[in-house]
Design a protein around this motif. Structure first.
Motif, PDB file in Angstrom:
ATOM      1  N   GLY A  32       0.809  -1.206   0.000  1.00  0.00           N
ATOM      2  CA  GLY A  32       0.000   0.000   0.000  1.00  0.00           C
ATOM      3  C   GLY A  32       0.845   1.260   0.000  1.00  0.00           C
ATOM      4  N   GLY A  33       0.196   2.375  -0.303  1.00  0.00           N
ATOM      5  CA  GLY A  33       0.864   3.666  -0.233  1.00  0.00           C
ATOM      6  C   GLY A  33       1.744   4.020  -1.402  1.00  0.00           C
ATOM      7  N   VAL A  34       1.623   3.299  -2.521  1.00  0.00           N
ATOM      8  CA  VAL A  34       2.472   3.594  -3.679  1.00  0.00           C
ATOM      9  C   VAL A  34       1.752   4.442  -4.727  1.00  0.00           C
ATOM     10  CG1 VAL A  34       3.793   1.468  -3.344  1.00  0.00           C
ATOM     11  CG2 VAL A  34       1.859   1.465  -4.933  1.00  0.00           C
ATOM     12  N   GLY A  35       0.498   4.809  -4.466  1.00  0.00           N
ATOM     13  CA  GLY A  35      -0.244   5.627  -5.417  1.00  0.00           C
ATOM     14  C   GLY A  35      -0.927   4.842  -6.507  1.00  0.00           C
ATOM     15  N   LYS A  36      -1.199   3.579  -6.248  1.00  0.00           N
ATOM     16  CA  LYS A  36      -1.829   2.700  -7.245  1.00  0.00           C
ATOM     17  C   LYS A  36      -3.193   3.223  -7.685  1.00  0.00           C
ATOM     18  CE  LYS A  36      -3.648  -0.634  -5.251  1.00  0.00           C
ATOM     19  NZ  LYS A  36      -4.972   0.055  -5.279  1.00  0.00           N
ATOM     20  N   SER A  37      -4.033   3.615  -6.722  1.00  0.00           N
ATOM     21  CA  SER A  37      -5.380   4.083  -7.066  1.00  0.00           C
ATOM     22  C   SER A  37      -5.332   5.389  -7.850  1.00  0.00           C
ATOM     23  CB  SER A  37      -6.213   4.268  -5.800  1.00  0.00           C
ATOM     24  OG  SER A  37      -6.407   3.028  -5.139  1.00  0.00           O
ATOM     25  N   THR A  38      -4.371   6.241  -7.539  1.00  0.00           N
ATOM     26  CA  THR A  38      -4.211   7.492  -8.288  1.00  0.00           C
ATOM     27  C   THR A  38      -3.829   7.196  -9.732  1.00  0.00           C
ATOM     28  OG1 THR A  38      -3.533   8.666  -6.285  1.00  0.00           O
ATOM     29  CG2 THR A  38      -2.948   9.671  -8.378  1.00  0.00           C
ATOM     30  N   VAL A  39      -2.939   6.226  -9.932  1.00  0.00           N
ATOM     31  CA  VAL A  39      -2.559   5.824 -11.287  1.00  0.00           C
ATOM     32  C   VAL A  39      -3.774   5.256 -12.023  1.00  0.00           C
ATOM     33  CG1 VAL A  39      -1.182   4.190 -12.640  1.00  0.00           C
ATOM     34  CG2 VAL A  39      -0.127   5.456 -10.759  1.00  0.00           C
ATOM     35  N   ALA A  40      -4.545   4.401 -11.352  1.00  0.00           N
ATOM     36  CA  ALA A  40      -5.730   3.800 -11.992  1.00  0.00           C
ATOM     37  C   ALA A  40      -6.734   4.869 -12.403  1.00  0.00           C
ATOM     38  CB  ALA A  40      -6.374   2.797 -11.037  1.00  0.00           C
ATOM     39  N   ALA A  41      -6.996   5.829 -11.519  1.00  0.00           N
ATOM     40  CA  ALA A  41      -7.960   6.887 -11.810  1.00  0.00           C
ATOM     41  C   ALA A  41      -7.491   7.744 -12.980  1.00  0.00           C
ATOM     42  CB  ALA A  41      -8.182   7.752 -10.569  1.00  0.00           C
ATOM     43  N   ASN A  42      -6.214   8.121 -12.971  1.00  0.00           N
ATOM     44  CA  ASN A  42      -5.693   8.943 -14.060  1.00  0.00           C
ATOM     45  C   ASN A  42      -5.676   8.194 -15.376  1.00  0.00           C
ATOM     46  OD1 ASN A  42      -4.755  11.741 -13.237  1.00  0.00           O
ATOM     47  ND2 ASN A  42      -3.870  10.523 -11.589  1.00  0.00           N
ATOM     48  N   LEU A  43      -5.334   6.918 -15.347  1.00  0.00           N
ATOM     49  CA  LEU A  43      -5.344   6.120 -16.570  1.00  0.00           C
ATOM     50  C   LEU A  43      -6.741   6.105 -17.177  1.00  0.00           C
ATOM     51  CD1 LEU A  43      -4.098   4.154 -18.587  1.00  0.00           C
ATOM     52  CD2 LEU A  43      -4.481   2.309 -16.941  1.00  0.00           C
ATOM     53  N   ALA A  44      -7.754   5.889 -16.341  1.00  0.00           N
ATOM     54  CA  ALA A  44      -9.137   5.856 -16.823  1.00  0.00           C
ATOM     55  C   ALA A  44      -9.545   7.206 -17.420  1.00  0.00           C
ATOM     56  CB  ALA A  44     -10.074   5.469 -15.685  1.00  0.00           C
ATOM     57  N   VAL A  45      -9.191   8.293 -16.750  1.00  0.00           N
ATOM     58  CA  VAL A  45      -9.571   9.629 -17.223  1.00  0.00           C
ATOM     59  C   VAL A  45      -8.850   9.975 -18.520  1.00  0.00           C
ATOM     60  CG1 VAL A  45      -9.432  12.098 -16.693  1.00  0.00           C
ATOM     61  CG2 VAL A  45     -10.228  10.504 -14.954  1.00  0.00           C
ATOM     62  N   PHE A  46      -7.551   9.692 -18.597  1.00  0.00           N
ATOM     63  CA  PHE A  46      -6.797  10.021 -19.808  1.00  0.00           C
ATOM     64  C   PHE A  46      -7.324   9.228 -21.008  1.00  0.00           C
ATOM     65  CE2 PHE A  46      -4.198  12.404 -17.131  1.00  0.00           C
ATOM     66  CZ  PHE A  46      -3.170  13.023 -17.823  1.00  0.00           C
ATOM     67  N   LEU A  47      -7.638   7.943 -20.803  1.00  0.00           N
ATOM     68  CA  LEU A  47      -8.199   7.143 -21.896  1.00  0.00           C
ATOM     69  C   LEU A  47      -9.551   7.683 -22.333  1.00  0.00           C
ATOM     70  CD1 LEU A  47      -7.287   3.561 -20.615  1.00  0.00           C
ATOM     71  CD2 LEU A  47      -6.469   4.585 -22.742  1.00  0.00           C
ATOM     72  N   SER A  48     -10.387   8.043 -21.370  1.00  0.00           N
ATOM     73  CA  SER A  48     -11.727   8.558 -21.710  1.00  0.00           C
ATOM     74  C   SER A  48     -11.638   9.901 -22.418  1.00  0.00           C
ATOM     75  CB  SER A  48     -12.583   8.674 -20.441  1.00  0.00           C
ATOM     76  OG  SER A  48     -12.085   9.664 -19.566  1.00  0.00           O
ATOM     77  N   ASN A  49     -10.648  10.720 -22.057  1.00  0.00           N
ATOM     78  CA  ASN A  49     -10.476  12.012 -22.727  1.00  0.00           C
ATOM     79  C   ASN A  49     -10.056  11.859 -24.179  1.00  0.00           C
ATOM     80  OD1 ASN A  49     -11.165  13.437 -20.440  1.00  0.00           O
ATOM     81  ND2 ASN A  49      -9.080  13.915 -19.841  1.00  0.00           N
ATOM     82  N   ARG A  50      -9.517  10.703 -24.525  1.00  0.00           N
ATOM     83  CA  ARG A  50      -9.134  10.446 -25.921  1.00  0.00           C
ATOM     84  C   ARG A  50     -10.282   9.851 -26.734  1.00  0.00           C
ATOM     85  NH1 ARG A  50      -2.842   8.517 -26.238  1.00  0.00           N
ATOM     86  NH2 ARG A  50      -2.017   9.825 -24.557  1.00  0.00           N
ATOM     87  N   GLY A  51     -11.437   9.742 -26.109  1.00  0.00           N
ATOM     88  CA  GLY A  51     -12.610   9.268 -26.827  1.00  0.00           C
ATOM     89  C   GLY A  51     -12.956   7.812 -26.614  1.00  0.00           C
ATOM     90  N   TYR A  52     -12.180   7.090 -25.821  1.00  0.00           N
ATOM     91  CA  TYR A  52     -12.476   5.689 -25.545  1.00  0.00           C
ATOM     92  C   TYR A  52     -13.596   5.586 -24.499  1.00  0.00           C
ATOM     93  CZ  TYR A  52      -8.040   4.633 -27.871  1.00  0.00           C
ATOM     94  OH  TYR A  52      -7.019   4.533 -28.784  1.00  0.00           O
ATOM     95  N   LYS A  53     -14.408   4.551 -24.619  1.00  0.00           N
ATOM     96  CA  LYS A  53     -15.421   4.244 -23.617  1.00  0.00           C
ATOM     97  C   LYS A  53     -14.759   3.441 -22.500  1.00  0.00           C
ATOM     98  CE  LYS A  53     -18.838   6.062 -25.972  1.00  0.00           C
ATOM     99  NZ  LYS A  53     -19.499   7.301 -25.514  1.00  0.00           N
ATOM    100  N   VAL A  54     -14.780   3.983 -21.288  1.00  0.00           N
ATOM    101  CA  VAL A  54     -13.997   3.413 -20.194  1.00  0.00           C
ATOM    102  C   VAL A  54     -14.870   3.159 -18.975  1.00  0.00           C
ATOM    103  CG1 VAL A  54     -11.977   3.738 -18.697  1.00  0.00           C
ATOM    104  CG2 VAL A  54     -11.986   4.719 -21.002  1.00  0.00           C
ATOM    105  N   GLY A  55     -14.636   2.024 -18.327  1.00  0.00           N
ATOM    106  CA  GLY A  55     -15.230   1.731 -17.030  1.00  0.00           C
ATOM    107  C   GLY A  55     -14.125   1.648 -15.992  1.00  0.00           C
ATOM    108  N   LEU A  56     -14.346   2.246 -14.825  1.00  0.00           N
ATOM    109  CA  LEU A  56     -13.371   2.197 -13.732  1.00  0.00           C
ATOM    110  C   LEU A  56     -14.025   1.502 -12.551  1.00  0.00           C
ATOM    111  CD1 LEU A  56     -10.713   2.930 -12.352  1.00  0.00           C
ATOM    112  CD2 LEU A  56     -11.651   5.208 -11.881  1.00  0.00           C
ATOM    113  N   LEU A  57     -13.508   0.333 -12.215  1.00  0.00           N
ATOM    114  CA  LEU A  57     -14.081  -0.488 -11.146  1.00  0.00           C
ATOM    115  C   LEU A  57     -13.109  -0.562  -9.979  1.00  0.00           C
ATOM    116  CD1 LEU A  57     -16.093  -2.483  -9.904  1.00  0.00           C
ATOM    117  CD2 LEU A  57     -15.048  -4.286 -11.310  1.00  0.00           C
TER     118      LEU A  57
END
Length: 397
Positions: A32-57
């Motif tokens: 824990g504490g390595v910023g995994k969830s922050t990376v996951a959230a940003n990955l989802a947002v960056f992909l969605s901003n490029r027009g991809y349909k994204v689900g974040l679970l």
């Protein structure tokens, strides 16, 4: 009998949903504490901003944080008929987390394994996700019930490993890699988070802690190293307000864009053989790929049909100046560039011209590099070009 019918119906819904998801990525960390969830959230947002349909679970049942990171912790999941409606972050991004089931975000969740497995399966089968290009799954640290459930439920899921440079974190990452091997999950690559500190005054990255451990680990296990994300105090402040990297203009945002580029390309490689025609370019010096595209003698260009090289040519580019080579490559009808390094301005121009860019590629002949790319054997390292803000060009080789 009724229960059997319900279970069969739920299983069918799950299978039908997974068929509608092109790419599934589980973001993991050994500790824990390595910023995994922050990376996951940003990955989802960056992909969605490029027009991809994204689900974040978010399947971190005991320590869910996706809602907090994205500033939507007070949102709720509501039933709609027999299905549950996910939280809509944007027109392209849907989010589901245990946080959205809690009356109070500080409530503790005290569940044993079977209940956790049940809620994860429900989030997959009973949520109205629709068709998705990407499903990003934020798992808790370690190798317990949650990542094991995802591995067993989604056999074609890929793992993205997040670490920090310290030895303790790297030791735990090895456990994650062993886990992936045992459950037959392919590893997309490793991200080294909190790698250095961005000075708020000059923008220079200082390695206040050890750096480069993730890269060395990737070489040891022969997996892709996707990038190093430094700590930026401005971003830390923004994150507390639920603002992600797409709202921030700076070095870290560009690094995240490069990581997303690598992930998109790595996942799309499996489909390269189905494309009727591709034109792939690499910058070359002395017969091999050179470290930076602006320093090349010629561009080697390979025409690819049905996943096979059918033609090779070597063209001398125009004199290197801002914006010249990206436009020239577009006129040559190139759609993929493989290079050791490229600065952010050039990469943005490439994207605007519809050219995919892979940085961090090491040397080799035109045929060697292109065939490795087509056969999904291209090992990707760091971008060898690091343009420091306000200091001209600083090339790391």
């Amino acid at each position: 009998m009724a229960d059997k019918d319900k279970n069969k119906e739920k299983l069918e819904r799950l299978e039908n949903f997974l068929k509608k998801v092109s790419n599934k990525i589980m973001v993991m960390s050994g500790k824990g504490g390595v910023g995994k969830s922050t990376v996951a959230a940003n990955l989802a947002v960056f992909l969605s901003n490029r027009g991809y349909k994204v689900g974040l679970l978010d399947v971190d049942v005991h320590g869910p944080s996706i809602g907090t990171i994205m500033g939507i912790v007070w949102q709720r999941i509501y039933p709609s008929g027999e299905m549950l409606k996910p939280v809509l972050w944007s027109k392209n991004l849907k989010v589901v987390s245990v946080q959205f089931l809690l009356e109070n975000p500080d409530d503790a969740i005290i569940w044993r394994g079977p209940i956790k497995i049940g809620i994860i399966n429900q989030f997959l089968s009973d949520v109205d996700w629709g068709e998705l290009d990407y499903l990003i799954i934020d798992s808790p640290p370690g190798t317990g019930d949650e990542p094991l459930t995802i591995a067993q439920t989604i056999p074609d899921c890929k793992a993205l490993i997040v670490t920090t440079p310290q030895k303790l974190s790297l030791a735990d990452v090895r456990k994650s890699l062993t886990f992936c091997k045992q459950v037959n999950i392919d590893v997309l690559g490793v991200i080294e988070n909190m790698s250095g500190f961005v000075c708020p005054n000059c923008g220079t990255v200082h390695n206040i802690f050890k750096s480069g451990g993730g890269d060395e680990l990737s070489k040891q296990y022969k997996i892709d190293f996707l990038g190093k994300i430094p700590i930026d105090p401005k971003i830390v402040e923004e994150s507390d307000e639920g603002n992600l990297l797409d709202k921030y203009n700076g070095k870290v945002k560009e690094i995240m864009n490069e990581i997303v580029d690598k992930i998109i390309n790595k996942l799309s490689k499996n489909n390269k053989g189905g494309e009727s025609f591709m034109r792939i370019a690499i910058p070359m010096a002395q017969g091999e790929l050179c470290a930076h595209f602006g320093h090349c003698e010629v561009f080697g260009i390979a025409d690819v049909e049905d996943g096979k090289i059918v033609k090779e040519e070597y063209l001398t580019p125009p004199p290197h100046a801002p914006g010249v080579i990206p436009n020239w490559l577009a006129k040559q009808k190139v759609n993929v560039v493989l290079t050791g390094g490229m600065g952010p301005m050039a990469k943005n121009l490439m994207r605007q011209n519809g050219i995919e860019v892979i940085t961090g590629v090491s040397g080799g002949t035109l045929r060697d590099v292109v065939e490795a790319y087509l056969n999904n054997k291209l090992v990707i390292g760091e971008n060898s070009c690091d343009h420091e803000h306000g200091k001209g060009h600083a090339h790391k080789h």
